[in-house]
Design a protein around this motif. Structure first.
Motif: not given
Length: 100
Positions: A25-26, A30-34, A55-56, A61-62
């Protein structure tokens, strides 16, 4: 006072799978936001704020992904270990059980 150590191996397995799902899910979030570019959102101030958030969010997330993966690895290792112990104990009891 009862001090038995009891481990629900089924629950450990479910927890490990839940951690796997959270990692998925995470990654999907991240993929969707990117794929959202700040210049698609509106005003210059909003675009700048969104770029900073991206960026934050990536850094956070990482870090979260690494922490979840570490916990998942430990839970998975524990689950496998407890299953091996359960199997060994069962085999030992079978070996000494009277045959009849």
């Amino acid at each position: 006072m009862d001090r038995d150590l009891r481990v629900d191996t089924d629950q450990l397995g479910r927890f490990s799978r839940a951690l796997d799902r959270s990692l998925t899910s995470l990654s999907e979030a991240r993929h969707a936001l990117a794929h959202i570019r700040a210049d698609q959102l509106g005003t210059k101030d909003l675009d700048t704020a969104c770029d900073g958030f991206q960026q934050r969010w990536k850094y956070g997330a990482d870090q979260l992904r690494e922490s979840i993966a570490s916990v998942r690895d430990g839970v998975t290792l524990s689950h496998k270990g407890y299953l091996q112990v359960d199997t060994a104990i069962e085999a030992a009891f079978r070996a000494v059980a009277p045959r009849g």
